[in-house]
Design an enzyme around this catalytic site. Structure first.
Site, PDB file in Angstrom:
ATOM      1  N   ARG A 212       0.931  -1.169   0.030  1.00  0.00           N
ATOM      2  CA  ARG A 212       0.053  -0.048   0.007  1.00  0.00           C
ATOM      3  C   ARG A 212       0.916   1.198   0.093  1.00  0.00           C
ATOM      4  NH1 ARG A 212      -4.838  -1.765   4.260  1.00  0.00           N
ATOM      5  NH2 ARG A 212      -5.291  -3.678   3.052  1.00  0.00           N
TER       6      ARG A 212
ATOM      7  N   ARG B  35       2.257   0.803  10.406  1.00  0.00           N
ATOM      8  CA  ARG B  35       1.817   1.274   9.227  1.00  0.00           C
ATOM      9  C   ARG B  35       2.775   1.280   7.901  1.00  0.00           C
ATOM     10  NH1 ARG B  35      -3.129   3.869   7.933  1.00  0.00           N
ATOM     11  NH2 ARG B  35      -3.295   4.168  10.138  1.00  0.00           N
TER      12      ARG B  35
ATOM     13  N   GLU C 146      -6.551  -0.372  15.541  1.00  0.00           N
ATOM     14  CA  GLU C 146      -7.211  -1.618  14.753  1.00  0.00           C
ATOM     15  C   GLU C 146      -5.960  -2.214  14.387  1.00  0.00           C
ATOM     16  OE1 GLU C 146      -8.367  -1.928  10.303  1.00  0.00           O
ATOM     17  OE2 GLU C 146      -8.362   0.100  10.756  1.00  0.00           O
TER      18      GLU C 146
ATOM     19  N   SER D 134     -10.055  -5.700  10.418  1.00  0.00           N
ATOM     20  CA  SER D 134     -11.439  -5.161   9.926  1.00  0.00           C
ATOM     21  C   SER D 134     -12.446  -6.204   9.326  1.00  0.00           C
ATOM     22  CB  SER D 134     -11.070  -3.780   8.992  1.00  0.00           C
ATOM     23  OG  SER D 134     -12.444  -3.121   8.650  1.00  0.00           O
TER      24      SER D 134
ATOM     25  N   ARG E 232       1.069  -5.977  12.706  1.00  0.00           N
ATOM     26  CA  ARG E 232       0.344  -5.026  13.846  1.00  0.00           C
ATOM     27  C   ARG E 232       0.030  -6.414  15.092  1.00  0.00           C
ATOM     28  NH1 ARG E 232      -3.936  -0.449  12.048  1.00  0.00           N
ATOM     29  NH2 ARG E 232      -2.478   0.496  10.675  1.00  0.00           N
TER      30      ARG E 232
END
Length: 425
Positions: A261, A276, A348, A351, A390
């Site tokens: 990403r 991230r 988070e 999801s 994460r």
């Protein structure tokens, strides 16, 4: 993608649902293009029918030696032939314009999704586990992780910011987490393991909703393919342009893949540490099912992701996202947020979304219900089970010790080759 028939029959309801997403009414503009598109198609059909009819009449007129009528019919056919290419071009252009309008609109929220502008309006559903009490001030993983093999500087020299190299015992722990997740999801939770392509074409990203709107968040290769931002793209598109046998549903798939990403929209956020990254690994869950089963499948998938956190004894909370915080393709989303001691907050880590028939329409993925002649669009769901990086951060921070070491969760013992504690080098 949206059903144009639903918009025709329920324009007010469509606009009301868009308003919950923070969008202005769009039905009038869509229906104007749709009306023009249908008018052109009608004119085309009538013109083609008349051309065929007139062509037959020419032969009859010639047989009857009615030269004037034959010439008149020939002129009419010629005029129709001249008109057809322009109509066909307008038909294509109008159809493409309508599809582009529909493709740019996010999914409509489910009725039980709370309204709200952003994450502040998300609703907490529940919590699991108690945050650990530390007899010392817990550190950020970015501060103590390098001594354990989390190499940010070496990776930055190779690739720039938002990359990390994992070395030695840190790499082993990361691999252990990934394998544990994949084994749990493909074994106990019944998801079929898939090793999918990491490079996909435009059509695949359109199908799951990343294109055309979110191209800037992706990495593109020189030959026009795209690096996947999540295995959701590859797994969901396995049913693209197919009519799936009803007896094979639900179809549950899982994959451990690298994800890529650009993080174009996250400038300044989580610039330190491993949270991230441009490149990371994730165990993805995808379910493809009948419409009447997607609600239960959503709860099942969320429980599969929660089970990983519970097995690792990581405190977390479950959030129901509001309309303003949901992803483009989702109609309902649960976020799982894990406790990070250094930040004294939940972040988070997964999801889990029910997309209804939104992606299936974009992919033309259908099934034929038993006893019915017509096909119906499938429902698709996706979720992280979990994001490996994460989860690594959560393990490091929640299991850190005052001397800078990290205890390995007991669940991971079979994967760690006898390593029970990560120690500073």
């Amino acid at each position: 993608m949206h059903d144009i028939r639903f918009i025709r029959e329920n324009p007010a309801a469509f606009d009301a649902a868009l308003a919950r997403r923070g969008l202005d009414p769009l039905s009038a503009g869509i229906l104007a293009v749709d009306e023009r598109s249908r008018a052109i198609k009608t004119e085309l059909q009538q013109g083609q029918a008349r051309r065929n009819e007139a062509s037959k009449a020419i032969g009859q007129a010639m047989a009857a030696k009615d030269v004037d009528k034959a010439e008149s019919l020939k002129a009419e056919v010629a005029a129709l032939k001249d008109r057809m290419p322009a109509l066909e071009a307008e038909d294509r252009e109008t159809g493409e314009a309508l599809q582009a309008m529909l493709a740019a609109i996010p999914n409509l929220p489910a009725n039980d999704v709370p309204d709200g502008d952003d994450e502040a309006c998300n609703v907490e559903i529940g919590r699991w586990g108690e945050p650990r009490h530390f007899p010392f001030t817990p550190q950020d993983h970015a501060d103590f992780g390098p001594a354990l093999g989390l190499d940010f500087e070496g990776a930055a020299a190779l690739s720039g910011a938002r990359f990390a190299a994992l070395r030695g015992q840190m790499a082993r722990l990361h691999r252990a987490l990934a394998q544990f997740m994949l084994d749990r999801q493909s074994g106990e939770n019944g998801y079929e393991e898939v090793n999918p392509p990491l490079l996909v074409r435009d059509e695949a990203l359109f199908g799951t909703g990343q294109l055309p709107k979110f191209a800037e968040d992706l990495f593109r290769t020189t030959d026009g393919r795209w690096l996947i931002p999540t295995a959701e793209v590859s797994l969901t598109n396995l049913v693209r342009e197919q009519i799936v046998a009803a007896e094979s549903l639900p179809m549950r798939l899982t994959a451990l893949t690298p994800c890529f990403r650009s993080e174009a929209g996250s400038a300044g956020r989580d610039t330190r540490g491993f949270i991230r990254q441009h490149q990371f690994e994730k165990v993805e869950l995808v379910a493809i099912c009948k419409p009447e089963d997607s609600g239960a499948e959503h709860e099942r998938m969320c429980a599969a992701a929660e089970g990983i956190l519970q097995a690792l004894n990581l405190p977390y909370r479950k959030m129901l996202l509001c309309t303003g915080d949901m992803g483009f393709s989702a109609r309902k989303t649960y976020d799982l947020e894990v406790w990070l001691p250094s930040q004294q907050t939940y972040r988070e880590i997964s999801s889990v979304s029910n997309c209804g028939d939104f992606q299936a329409r974009r992919m033309n993925a259908r099934f034929k219900p038993e006893g019915e002649k017509q096909t119906r669009f499938l429902h698709t769901l996706n979720g992280s089970g979990l994001a490996v990086g994460r989860t690594l951060v959560a393990v490091l921070e929640n299991y850190q010790q005052e001397d800078g070491s990290v205890i390995v969760p007991e669940t991971l013992a079979p994967y760690m080759g006898g390593i029970t504690r990560l120690r500073p080098r």
